[in-house]
Motif scaffolding. Structure first.
Motif, mmCIF file in Angstrom:
data_model
loop_
_atom_site.group_PDB
_atom_site.id
_atom_site.type_symbol
_atom_site.label_atom_id
_atom_site.label_comp_id
_atom_site.label_asym_id
_atom_site.label_seq_id
_atom_site.Cartn_x
_atom_site.Cartn_y
_atom_site.Cartn_z
ATOM 1 N N LEU A 1 3.719 2.239 -7.287
ATOM 2 C CA LEU A 1 4.645 1.316 -7.121
ATOM 3 C C LEU A 1 6.050 1.476 -8.053
ATOM 4 O O LEU A 1 7.099 1.344 -7.531
ATOM 5 C CB LEU A 1 4.254 -0.158 -7.511
ATOM 6 C CG LEU A 1 3.425 -0.787 -6.593
ATOM 7 C CD1 LEU A 1 2.852 -2.259 -7.256
ATOM 8 C CD2 LEU A 1 4.285 -1.073 -5.187
ATOM 9 N N ASN A 2 5.765 2.556 -9.183
ATOM 10 C CA ASN A 2 6.790 2.618 -9.972
ATOM 11 C C ASN A 2 7.789 3.653 -9.308
ATOM 12 O O ASN A 2 9.045 3.897 -9.412
ATOM 13 C CB ASN A 2 6.347 3.449 -11.232
ATOM 14 C CG ASN A 2 6.010 2.464 -12.332
ATOM 15 O OD1 ASN A 2 6.576 1.404 -12.464
ATOM 16 N ND2 ASN A 2 5.012 2.724 -13.047
ATOM 17 N N PHE A 3 7.137 4.327 -8.501
ATOM 18 C CA PHE A 3 7.881 5.397 -7.593
ATOM 19 C C PHE A 3 8.680 4.689 -6.259
ATOM 20 O O PHE A 3 9.277 5.547 -5.588
ATOM 21 C CB PHE A 3 7.173 6.726 -7.242
ATOM 22 C CG PHE A 3 6.996 7.618 -8.468
ATOM 23 C CD1 PHE A 3 8.104 8.265 -8.518
ATOM 24 C CD2 PHE A 3 5.943 7.523 -9.207
ATOM 25 C CE1 PHE A 3 7.910 9.233 -9.800
ATOM 26 C CE2 PHE A 3 5.655 8.376 -10.210
ATOM 27 C CZ PHE A 3 6.735 9.174 -10.621
ATOM 28 N N LEU A 4 8.442 3.488 -5.831
ATOM 29 C CA LEU A 4 8.947 2.794 -4.702
ATOM 30 C C LEU A 4 10.351 2.288 -5.044
ATOM 31 O O LEU A 4 10.423 2.130 -6.235
ATOM 32 C CB LEU A 4 7.804 1.866 -4.167
ATOM 33 C CG LEU A 4 6.674 2.450 -3.489
ATOM 34 C CD1 LEU A 4 5.920 1.281 -3.122
ATOM 35 C CD2 LEU A 4 6.801 3.312 -2.361
ATOM 36 N N GLU A 5 11.130 2.136 -3.922
ATOM 37 C CA GLU A 5 12.059 1.514 -4.261
ATOM 38 C C GLU A 5 12.121 -0.080 -4.506
ATOM 39 O O GLU A 5 10.913 -0.583 -4.323
ATOM 40 C CB GLU A 5 13.069 1.517 -2.829
ATOM 41 C CG GLU A 5 13.605 2.831 -2.642
ATOM 42 C CD GLU A 5 14.237 3.343 -1.327
ATOM 43 O OE1 GLU A 5 14.072 2.141 -0.601
ATOM 44 O OE2 GLU A 5 14.434 4.326 -0.651
ATOM 45 N N ASP B 1 22.518 3.259 -5.898
ATOM 46 C CA ASP B 1 22.877 4.390 -6.540
ATOM 47 C C ASP B 1 22.379 4.256 -7.928
ATOM 48 O O ASP B 1 21.750 5.223 -8.875
ATOM 49 C CB ASP B 1 24.316 4.745 -6.576
ATOM 50 C CG ASP B 1 25.028 5.292 -5.472
ATOM 51 O OD1 ASP B 1 24.176 5.696 -4.551
ATOM 52 O OD2 ASP B 1 26.229 5.173 -5.253
ATOM 53 N N VAL B 2 22.732 2.949 -8.522
ATOM 54 C CA VAL B 2 21.759 2.457 -9.836
ATOM 55 C C VAL B 2 20.460 2.796 -9.929
ATOM 56 O O VAL B 2 19.925 3.324 -10.831
ATOM 57 C CB VAL B 2 22.289 1.180 -10.268
ATOM 58 C CG1 VAL B 2 21.793 1.060 -11.654
ATOM 59 C CG2 VAL B 2 23.722 1.185 -10.341
ATOM 60 N N GLU C 1 15.134 8.404 -11.255
ATOM 61 C CA GLU C 1 14.884 9.837 -11.713
ATOM 62 C C GLU C 1 14.689 9.688 -13.299
ATOM 63 O O GLU C 1 13.768 10.583 -13.800
ATOM 64 C CB GLU C 1 16.570 10.218 -11.378
ATOM 65 C CG GLU C 1 16.559 10.466 -10.183
ATOM 66 C CD GLU C 1 18.121 11.071 -10.091
ATOM 67 O OE1 GLU C 1 18.697 11.644 -10.910
ATOM 68 O OE2 GLU C 1 18.978 11.136 -8.654
ATOM 69 N N ILE C 2 15.131 8.821 -14.077
ATOM 70 C CA ILE C 2 14.990 8.649 -15.258
ATOM 71 C C ILE C 2 13.612 8.225 -15.628
ATOM 72 O O ILE C 2 12.660 9.145 -16.561
ATOM 73 C CB ILE C 2 15.992 7.893 -16.344
ATOM 74 C CG1 ILE C 2 17.377 8.709 -16.012
ATOM 75 C CG2 ILE C 2 15.704 7.731 -17.507
ATOM 76 C CD1 ILE C 2 18.566 7.624 -16.612
ATOM 77 N N VAL D 1 10.440 10.064 -17.588
ATOM 78 C CA VAL D 1 9.517 9.353 -18.761
ATOM 79 C C VAL D 1 8.244 9.638 -18.480
ATOM 80 O O VAL D 1 7.413 9.943 -19.334
ATOM 81 C CB VAL D 1 9.875 7.888 -18.586
ATOM 82 C CG1 VAL D 1 8.986 7.020 -19.721
ATOM 83 C CG2 VAL D 1 11.492 7.605 -19.164
ATOM 84 N N ARG D 2 7.811 9.317 -16.982
ATOM 85 C CA ARG D 2 6.335 9.505 -16.737
ATOM 86 C C ARG D 2 5.933 11.213 -17.326
ATOM 87 O O ARG D 2 4.676 11.487 -17.659
ATOM 88 C CB ARG D 2 5.932 9.351 -15.442
ATOM 89 C CG ARG D 2 6.081 7.517 -15.071
ATOM 90 C CD ARG D 2 5.695 7.340 -13.895
ATOM 91 N NE ARG D 2 6.797 7.487 -13.021
ATOM 92 C CZ ARG D 2 7.691 6.555 -12.819
ATOM 93 N NH1 ARG D 2 7.792 5.148 -13.490
ATOM 94 N NH2 ARG D 2 8.672 6.871 -11.935
#
Length: 329
Positions: free
Chosen positions: A200-204, A297-298, A304-305, A309-310
């Motif tokens: 889920l962290n990688f989903l929009e 964009d934000v 990306e950041i 972190v992961r």
């Protein structure tokens, strides 16, 4: 240059045959990153190449030659570091030079190809397949599945508590027949709430909220457990100063400035406190001069950041469990 770019310069300097030998011992994600870096390298000066080679030579000189190349040594170190189950497939790939087949082959495939392959499978099968992928790869695949299936699949991932080895081997054999390979999986410890949270962290943001809302209707407690394990951008405020400084070394000022547009003021304050006064002033000036930025964009910059972190967390550089947290045994 970034670490990946330096590695690309080194491989390009080695020549085709030697570079290929090095790539054989890397995983899918590493090969993809290096391949992209090698394909997009341009304008590298002779001085930069020499600097990369000198840095590599110095790093190599710090390594001891004792035991290097000994199969037993490598096997024992990997088992001690990763455990017998996790180290198994890695040892096979490094020491035995086996081709990657079965479920592991999916790690080398484009997310769209994986989605097409599993689209008509039972959601439980899809959940097992996605659990076997890296979180970002699984997220890219999940977003390509029909919307009505996403929450069901993630719910099943979160409630996976390991599967019998024979069932995993059977699924692996099905995949092997698809790719005409043969490999015997040893681990059945896949899935779980943490895996679901990482995907889920990688989903929009819109997609992850939609899936969580659906899971909440089915199992509110499970939904909350997943949310508790998700690491979001505002959680950067919980990192220790040393950890945050390590992260900032890997993030460009431009992407950081965009990401901070939608961040909690506490996060912005903590980040600027961990930068030099001049760097913080430049960051804030750039943010003010840039003007309005699209929300998409934000969110992309924040994702990306968070991916960095992961990665740092996986490398043991930072701890996402909070200051002073210890694992219970």
């Amino acid at each position: 240059m970034t670490g990946v770019q330096r590695a690309a310069v080194l491989l390009l300097s080695l020549g085709e045959a030697d570079a290929a030998e090095v790539l054989k011992h890397m995983g899918a994600k590493e090969v993809q990153k290096l391949g992209l870096a090698m394909a997009t390298m341009s304008g590298v000066t002779r001085e930069q190449v020499m600097q990369v080679m000198e840095d590599f030579e110095r790093a190599l000189a710090r390594q001891t030659s004792l035991g290097v190349g000994a199969d037993d040594y490598i096997r024992n170190v990997l088992i001690q570091a990763l455990g017998a189950e996790k180290a198994g497939s890695l040892i096979d790939r490094i020491l035995l030079g086996r081709n990657t087949t079965g479920l592991d082959t999916l790690k080398w495939m484009d997310p769209r190809a994986i989605a097409d392959l599993v689209r008509n499978e039972h959601p439980q099968i899809i959940a097992i397949v996605l659990s076997h992928l890296d979180p970002d790869h699984a997220a890219d695949t999940l977003r390509l599945l029909p919307e009505r299936a996403r929450a069901d699949v993630l719910l099943r991932i979160a409630t996976l508590d390991g599967i019998p080895p024979n069932a995993l081997n059977e699924l692996n054999e099905i995949m092997e027949r698809q790719f005409a390979g043969n490999q015997n999986l040893k681990s059945s410890n896949i899935g779980g709430v943490k895996v679901a949270a990482n995907i889920l962290n990688f989903l929009e943001s819109g997609q992850d909220h939609s899936i969580l809302n659906t899971i909440t209707k089915v199992d509110p407690e499970l939904s909350q457990r997943i949310q508790d394990l998700m690491f979001v951008f505002d959680d950067l405020v919980d990192l220790e100063d040393r950890e945050l400084q390590m992260l900032l070394r890997e993030v460009s000022g431009e992407r950081l400035g965009i990401a901070l547009r939608g961040a909690d003021p506490k996060v912005r304050d903590k980040i600027t406190r961990n930068m030099s006064q001049r760097a913080a002033e430049i960051l804030l000036e750039d943010m003010e001069a840039r003007g309005p930025v699209r929300l998409s964009d934000v969110e992309a910059a924040q994702k990306e950041i968070l991916a960095i972190v992961r990665r740092l967390a996986d490398e043991g550089v930072i701890n996402l469990n909070g200051p002073g947290a210890e694992e219970l045994v």
